[in-house]
Design a protein around this motif. Structure first.
Motif, PDB file in Angstrom:
ATOM      1  N   LYS A 196      19.849   2.294  13.919  1.00 18.07           N
ATOM      2  CA  LYS A 196      20.141   3.621  13.370  1.00 18.07           C
ATOM      3  C   LYS A 196      19.553   4.713  14.258  1.00 18.07           C
ATOM      4  N   TYR A 211      19.905   9.180  15.099  1.00 13.26           N
ATOM      5  CA  TYR A 211      20.261  10.445  14.448  1.00 13.26           C
ATOM      6  C   TYR A 211      20.076  11.610  15.416  1.00 13.26           C
ATOM      7  N   TYR A 241      19.404  15.755  14.937  1.00 14.02           N
ATOM      8  CA  TYR A 241      19.132  16.876  14.042  1.00 14.02           C
ATOM      9  C   TYR A 241      19.102  18.162  14.867  1.00 14.02           C
ATOM     10  N   LEU A 283      15.316  20.994   9.365  1.00 19.47           N
ATOM     11  CA  LEU A 283      16.163  20.166  10.224  1.00 19.47           C
ATOM     12  C   LEU A 283      17.485  19.902   9.515  1.00 19.47           C
ATOM     13  N   LEU A 319      20.951  17.538   9.706  1.00 21.81           N
ATOM     14  CA  LEU A 319      21.564  16.356  10.312  1.00 21.81           C
ATOM     15  C   LEU A 319      22.953  16.714  10.822  1.00 21.81           C
ATOM     16  N   TYR A 325      25.044   3.941  12.954  1.00 25.50           N
ATOM     17  CA  TYR A 325      24.430   2.745  12.389  1.00 25.50           C
ATOM     18  C   TYR A 325      24.334   1.629  13.425  1.00 25.50           C
ATOM     19  N   LEU A 354      16.829  17.516  17.990  1.00 25.83           N
ATOM     20  CA  LEU A 354      15.895  16.403  17.872  1.00 25.83           C
ATOM     21  C   LEU A 354      16.659  15.110  17.628  1.00 25.83           C
ATOM     22  N   MET A 405      15.593   4.789  13.702  1.00 31.17           N
ATOM     23  CA  MET A 405      14.933   4.246  12.524  1.00 31.17           C
ATOM     24  C   MET A 405      15.064   2.729  12.474  1.00 31.17           C
ATOM     25  N   GLY A 459      13.861  -0.198   9.565  1.00 33.46           N
ATOM     26  CA  GLY A 459      13.222  -0.365   8.269  1.00 33.46           C
ATOM     27  C   GLY A 459      12.991   0.983   7.619  1.00 33.46           C
ATOM     28  N   THR A 460      11.757   1.265   7.282  1.00 27.27           N
ATOM     29  CA  THR A 460      11.452   2.524   6.594  1.00 27.27           C
ATOM     30  C   THR A 460      10.865   3.575   7.509  1.00 27.27           C
ATOM     31  N   GLU A 461      10.675   3.262   8.762  1.00 25.35           N
ATOM     32  CA  GLU A 461       9.994   4.201   9.633  1.00 25.35           C
ATOM     33  C   GLU A 461      10.946   4.842  10.634  1.00 25.35           C
ATOM     34  N   ALA A 462      10.816   6.145  10.795  1.00 25.66           N
ATOM     35  CA  ALA A 462      11.645   6.905  11.729  1.00 25.66           C
ATOM     36  C   ALA A 462      10.770   7.433  12.856  1.00 25.66           C
ATOM     37  N   PHE A 501      10.778  10.148  16.189  1.00 28.49           N
ATOM     38  CA  PHE A 501      11.450  11.310  16.756  1.00 28.49           C
ATOM     39  C   PHE A 501      11.129  11.458  18.231  1.00 28.49           C
ATOM     40  N   GLY A 502      12.152  11.898  18.975  1.00 28.77           N
ATOM     41  CA  GLY A 502      11.929  12.281  20.349  1.00 28.77           C
ATOM     42  C   GLY A 502      11.252  13.641  20.423  1.00 28.77           C
TER      43      GLY A 502
END
Lengths: 110, 110
Positions: B31, B33, B35, B43, B45, B50, B90, B94, B96-99, B101-102
């Motif tokens: 995943k 993204y 933003y 932010l 989206l 996916y 940005l 992701m 699991g549950t953690e994202a 960011f660059g």
């Protein structure tokens, strides 16, 4: 449509004081995130809250989640200048992406 | 330390030019993204993916396009830049549950 509301949007605190930032969201979600952003920088992950009643603490910051009320709080204890930043909550949407609140711009004054 | 990279970090470009913002991650996350964030604001989206060959538009109407030919790479293209595209972009991935960011690309269209 998932809506995420933070308040307050602006917060000016004296050093040493306590305060709470609130994050409400409109539809059921199983994950809530708190991020910190310094001016001109990217997002730094603070907390990921995964279940009702979850509480996490790191230093002077403590986050909690009430999924029934669709409310998360970020509590600041004995604020120091280094905590000055913008704090965002974000809510997982359809288990695939995050929707962000408008951010709380925190200024801690000596 | 998250391994997600955005280039360029800063870009000033003339109206009507075509530009591509690069985002790469070495973590094998499916995943990803994009933003858009105006300074100090929330932010929004604009695109997400996916996995390979999967791309979707986000909530914010955007004149940009994305592609996902490889897992690690998720570039964003503006065919004809306009001053209204001036913003910070940005990229995130992701698992699991953690994202993660660059560092962001700050784009100015003059």
């Amino acid at each position: 449509e998932l809506k995420v509301e933070q308040n307050p949007l602006f917060l000016s605190m004296q050093e040493g004081k306590n305060y709470t930032i609130y994050c409400n969201y409109s539809t059921t979600s199983d994950r809530l995130y708190w991020y910190r952003q310094d001016p001109g920088k990217s997002l730094e992950s603070l907390f990921v809250l995964l279940s009702n009643g979850a509480v996490k603490q790191e230093g002077r910051l403590m986050a909690s989640l009430d999924t029934k009320a669709r409310l998360s709080t970020l509590h600041i204890t004995a604020a120091v200048h280094d905590l000055s930043a913008t704090y965002f909550c974000a809510v997982a949407h359809n288990n695939n992406d995050m929707r962000f609140g408008a951010g709380t711009r925190l200024t801690v004054k000596p | 330390e998250a391994d997600i990279y955005q280039t360029p970090r800063y870009l000033v470009i003339g109206t009507g030019k075509k530009i591509t913002l690069e985002c790469s991650q070495t973590m094998g996350h499916d995943k990803m993204y994009w933003y858009q964030q105006d300074p100090g604001m929330e932010l929004h989206l604009i695109h997400y993916s996916y996995g390979v060959n999967s791309t979707e538009k986000g909530d914010l109407s955007s004149e940009s396009t994305v592609s996902r030919i490889r897992t690690e790479h998720f570039p964003l293209t503006l065919e004809s830049a306009r001053p209204s595209h001036t913003s910070q972009y940005l990229c995130a991935s992701m698992a699991g549950t953690e994202a993660f960011f660059g560092q962001g690309t700050r784009l100015t269209v003059v």
